[in-house]
Scaffold this motif. Structure first.
Motif, short mmCIF file in Angstrom:
data_model
loop_
_atom_site.label_atom_id
_atom_site.label_comp_id
_atom_site.label_asym_id
_atom_site.label_seq_id
_atom_site.Cartn_x
_atom_site.Cartn_y
_atom_site.Cartn_z
N MET A 71 -5.90 20.45 -0.15
CA MET A 71 -5.26 21.00 -1.35
C MET A 71 -3.80 20.58 -1.43
O MET A 71 -3.30 20.23 -2.51
CB MET A 71 -5.38 22.53 -1.36
N SER A 72 -3.12 20.63 -0.30
CA SER A 72 -1.71 20.28 -0.27
C SER A 72 -1.51 18.80 -0.58
O SER A 72 -0.62 18.43 -1.35
CB SER A 72 -1.12 20.62 1.11
N THR A 73 -2.34 17.96 0.00
CA THR A 73 -2.24 16.53 -0.27
C THR A 73 -2.50 16.25 -1.74
O THR A 73 -1.76 15.50 -2.38
CB THR A 73 -3.26 15.75 0.60
N ALA A 81 -7.38 8.51 1.01
CA ALA A 81 -6.78 7.58 1.97
C ALA A 81 -5.65 8.27 2.75
O ALA A 81 -5.49 8.08 3.96
CB ALA A 81 -6.25 6.35 1.26
N GLY A 82 -4.88 9.11 2.06
CA GLY A 82 -3.81 9.85 2.71
C GLY A 82 -4.34 10.89 3.67
O GLY A 82 -3.80 11.09 4.77
N ILE A 83 -5.42 11.57 3.29
CA ILE A 83 -6.03 12.57 4.16
C ILE A 83 -6.59 11.89 5.41
O ILE A 83 -6.38 12.37 6.54
CB ILE A 83 -7.13 13.34 3.41
N CYS A 109 4.83 14.24 14.19
CA CYS A 109 5.22 13.13 13.31
C CYS A 109 4.07 12.22 12.90
O CYS A 109 4.06 11.72 11.77
CB CYS A 109 6.29 12.29 14.00
N TRP A 110 3.12 11.97 13.79
CA TRP A 110 2.06 11.01 13.49
C TRP A 110 1.19 11.38 12.30
O TRP A 110 0.76 10.49 11.56
CB TRP A 110 1.21 10.72 14.72
N PRO A 111 0.90 12.66 12.06
CA PRO A 111 0.13 12.97 10.85
C PRO A 111 0.85 12.51 9.57
O PRO A 111 0.21 12.00 8.65
CB PRO A 111 -0.02 14.48 10.89
N PHE A 112 2.15 12.67 9.53
CA PHE A 112 2.92 12.21 8.38
C PHE A 112 2.86 10.70 8.26
O PHE A 112 2.59 10.15 7.19
CB PHE A 112 4.37 12.69 8.49
N VAL A 113 3.11 10.01 9.38
CA VAL A 113 3.09 8.55 9.37
C VAL A 113 1.70 8.05 8.97
O VAL A 113 1.57 7.12 8.16
CB VAL A 113 3.49 7.99 10.76
N ALA A 136 0.38 16.02 2.77
CA ALA A 136 -0.58 16.05 3.88
C ALA A 136 0.06 16.68 5.11
O ALA A 136 -0.56 17.49 5.81
CB ALA A 136 -1.07 14.64 4.20
N PHE A 137 1.31 16.34 5.34
CA PHE A 137 2.04 16.87 6.48
C PHE A 137 2.24 18.38 6.37
O PHE A 137 2.03 19.13 7.32
CB PHE A 137 3.39 16.15 6.59
#
Length: 164
Positions: A71-73, A81-83, A109-113, A136-137
């Motif tokens: 939902m946030s993404t 693709a972002g998820i 940090c890696w989830p954001f990257v 997503a982060f």
């Protein structure tokens, strides 16, 4: 038998905290089983309302952990693709976790990257990819935070009942 139940409860309470960060490890349900085992031992006597409330909270948090990041993404303009990138970033961050303090930073940090790279590969402009990655982060941190708070509360309850 009582000692075995208590040891299992402590281990499951700790696994519940770890499950806040490790994908596939259901932290809140493990925490609830820890409470149930403590209740079945002589160390604690929880009311049915407490056990039911914690069970309901574990179910809600587990469901939200899957729903909130998507939902946030989506709210921030992200795509699948972002998820996927965010999820791959989570795995990369967890692999780096044993390698010192930078490992813990990597889990964050890696989830954001990953989401950013996923959105860029998916064809988004840099500005839009950054915004979606941020969504997503935020979703990842929200789900992780809910699971972590639940796990800590369960661990405190289990720990309290060990020494009372």
């Amino acid at each position: 038998m009582n000692t075995v139940l208590i040891i299992l409860a402590v281990l499951l309470a700790l696994a519940g905290i770890v499950g806040a960060f490790v994908p596939g490890l259901p932290g809140p349900p493990l925490g609830w089983v820890a409470l149930l085992l403590m209740h079945l031992s002589a160390a604690a006597d929880y009311s049915p309302w407490m056990l039911g409330g914690f069970a309901a909270a574990a179910i809600v948090i587990t469901v939200l952990d899957y729903v909130v990041p998507a939902m946030s993404t989506k709210r921030f303009g992200g795509s699948k693709a972002g998820i996927w990138g965010c999820n791959i970033g989570i795995v990369i961050g967890i692999i780096g976790l044993p390698f010192g303090p930078q490992g813990l930073l990597g889990v964050i940090c890696w989830p954001f990257v990953g989401a950013l790279v996923g959105e860029l590969i998916g064809g988004k402009e840099a500005k839009d990819a950054f915004r979606a990655a941020w969504g997503a982060f935020v979703g990842f941190l929200t789900g992780t935070g809910l699971k972590l708070v639940y796990g800590i509360i369960v661990a405190i309850i289990v720990g309290r009942d060990l020494f009372v």
